[in-house]
Design an enzyme around this catalytic site. Structure first.
Site, mmCIF file in Angstrom:
data_model
loop_
_atom_site.group_PDB
_atom_site.id
_atom_site.type_symbol
_atom_site.label_atom_id
_atom_site.label_comp_id
_atom_site.label_asym_id
_atom_site.label_seq_id
_atom_site.Cartn_x
_atom_site.Cartn_y
_atom_site.Cartn_z
ATOM 1 N N ASP A 81 -62.679 -46.646 44.299
ATOM 2 C CA ASP A 81 -62.101 -45.429 44.878
ATOM 3 C C ASP A 81 -63.092 -44.714 45.802
ATOM 4 O O ASP A 81 -62.700 -43.824 46.563
ATOM 5 C CB ASP A 81 -61.602 -44.472 43.790
ATOM 6 C CG ASP A 81 -62.682 -44.065 42.792
ATOM 7 O OD1 ASP A 81 -63.813 -43.750 43.218
ATOM 8 O OD2 ASP A 81 -62.393 -44.044 41.576
ATOM 9 N N ASP A 97 -69.480 -48.435 37.495
ATOM 10 C CA ASP A 97 -68.288 -47.589 37.423
ATOM 11 C C ASP A 97 -67.096 -48.496 37.152
ATOM 12 O O ASP A 97 -66.416 -48.948 38.056
ATOM 13 C CB ASP A 97 -68.113 -46.817 38.733
ATOM 14 C CG ASP A 97 -66.870 -45.935 38.737
ATOM 15 O OD1 ASP A 97 -66.307 -45.707 37.652
ATOM 16 O OD2 ASP A 97 -66.463 -45.491 39.823
ATOM 17 N N ASP A 143 -67.249 -60.660 42.330
ATOM 18 C CA ASP A 143 -67.237 -60.352 40.907
ATOM 19 C C ASP A 143 -68.577 -59.707 40.535
ATOM 20 O O ASP A 143 -69.641 -60.265 40.804
ATOM 21 C CB ASP A 143 -67.031 -61.645 40.119
ATOM 22 C CG ASP A 143 -66.941 -61.405 38.632
ATOM 23 O OD1 ASP A 143 -68.009 -61.280 38.005
ATOM 24 O OD2 ASP A 143 -65.828 -61.334 38.095
#
Length: 284
Positions: free
Chosen positions: A86, A156, A138
Site C-alpha cells: 500500500d 510489513d 517473493d
C-alpha cells in the site's frame, strides 16, 4: 438494506463495518479481497475476512513500524521493506533525510497498482521517489538470496496465516539477519498480543538464534482490535532499545518532518511491555 462487513480474524470475537460503497471486490480460488468505503474509517481494505488497512488510522501503524527503528538507529542509509504494497511504510521511510536508498519487495505488482488507485494517500507519491527501488519478488526468496546489505529491515506483512505465514518463519528471519549491516535493526508486525500471545512467544523463539537482542514494542491501532499491537524487534545492539530521550528528540528535530502519532516520548513508552507480555516472553 444496510450491508456490513464482519471481520473473522478470531472465531469467537470480531468487529463489523458498515459498507457505504464497494469500490473493488475480487474472489479467486485462494483469496477474497474487498475495498469499501466506511463513514468512520474512510477507505477500508480487507483480505480473507481480515482488515488489512484503513484510511483513517493507517498513520499510527506506519509511523510506529518505521520511525521507532529508524530513529533508534540514527543513521540508516539503506532500508529494506518486505511487503507493504500500500506504500504507507515507504512514505514514512522516505521522510528521513539520511535515507539514501530504499528497496521494497512486494510479491505482486497488482497490489501496488490497486492501492495507488483506491488508497492513494497511503503512498502519497512515494513510489515515484528516485530513492525507491521496487522489486516484484517473493520476500523470503529475496532475503535468502540477496547479497545486498541494509541498516534497517521492516517486514510489513499480513498475519501468519496463508501465504503470509512464511514471513514469520525461522528461514525468513535468518535471511533478514544475513541482509542486515552490523548494528542494524529488524522489525515486523506481530499481531495483537492480548489475543495472539502465542505468536509473540513463537516469534521470540524463532528470532533468538539470529539476534542477540529480541524484543517487542507496542502501538494501539483502533482497527486492529483487541488491544496493543506488538511489533517484533531484532538487533545485535541492545543499546538501540535504550536511546535516551534527549538523543531521540535531537534526531526527530533534525529530520524536520511533522508526525501524527510518533514522537520521542511515544517512542520510549512503546518499548515498555505489559506485564503479561513480559511474563509470556520469560516462558520462552
Amino acid at each position: 438494506m444496510m450491508t456490513s462487513y464482519l471481520e473473522k480474524l478470531y472465531d469467537t470475537y470480531g468487529q463489523s463495518f458498515v459498507i457505504d460503497e464497494v469500490l473493488f471486490e475480487q474472489q479467486t480460488d485462494s483469496w477474497h479481497l474487498i475495498i469499501f468505503r466506511n463513514q468512520e474509517f474512510g477507505t477500508v481494505m480487507a483480505l480473507d475476512g481480515i482488515i488489512q488497512t484503513t484510511e483513517r488510522d493507517e498513520f499510527i501503524y506506519h509511523e510506529m513500524l518505521t520511525h521507532v527503528p529508524l530513529f533508534a538507529h540514527g543513521d540508516a542509509k539503506r532500508v529494506l521493506i518486505i511487503g507493504g504494497g500500500d506504500g504507507g511504510i515507504l512514505r514514512e521511510v522516505l521522510k528521513h533525510p539520511e535515507v539514501e536508498h530504499v528497496t521494497q519487495v512486494e510479491i505482486d505488482q497488482a497490489v501496488i497498482d490497486m492501492c495507488k488507485t483506491y488508497l492513494p494517500k497511503h503512498s502519497d507519491g512515494a513510489f515515484d521517489d528516485p530513492r525507491a527501488n521496487i522489486v516484484i519478488a517473493d520476500g523470503i526468496e529475496f532475503v535468502c538470496e540477496s547479497t545486498e546489505k541494509f541498516d534497517v529491515i521492516i517486514s510489513d506483512c499480513t498475519d501468519p496465516v496463508g501465504p503470509g505465514e512464511v514471513l514469520f518463519s525461522s528461514r525468513f528471519y535468518e535471511g533478514c539477519k544475513n541482509c542486515l549491516n552490523e548494528g542494524g535493526v529488524f522489525v515486523a508486525q506481530n499481531g495483537v498480543s492480548f489475543m495472539q500471545i502465542e505468536e509473540v512467544q513463537t516469534t521470540r523463539r524463532r528470532l533468538s538464534p539470529y539476534f542477540a537482542d529480541q524484543s517487542f514494542y507496542c502501538a494501539a491501532v483502533p482497527t486492529y482490535i483487541g488491544g496493543n499491537m506488538t511489533l517484533a524487534w531484532g538487533s545485535d545492539n541492545a543499546q538501540l532499545r535504550r536511546v535516551d530521550l534527549e538523543t531521540l528528540q535531537a534526531r526527530f528535530e533534525k529530520a524536520g518532518f511533522k508526525s501524527r502519532y510518533y514522537n520521542p516520548e511515544m517512542h520510549q513508552g512503546a518499548l515498555a511491555l505489559p506485564q503479561y507480555v513480559v511474563d509470556a516472553l520469560a516462558e520462552v
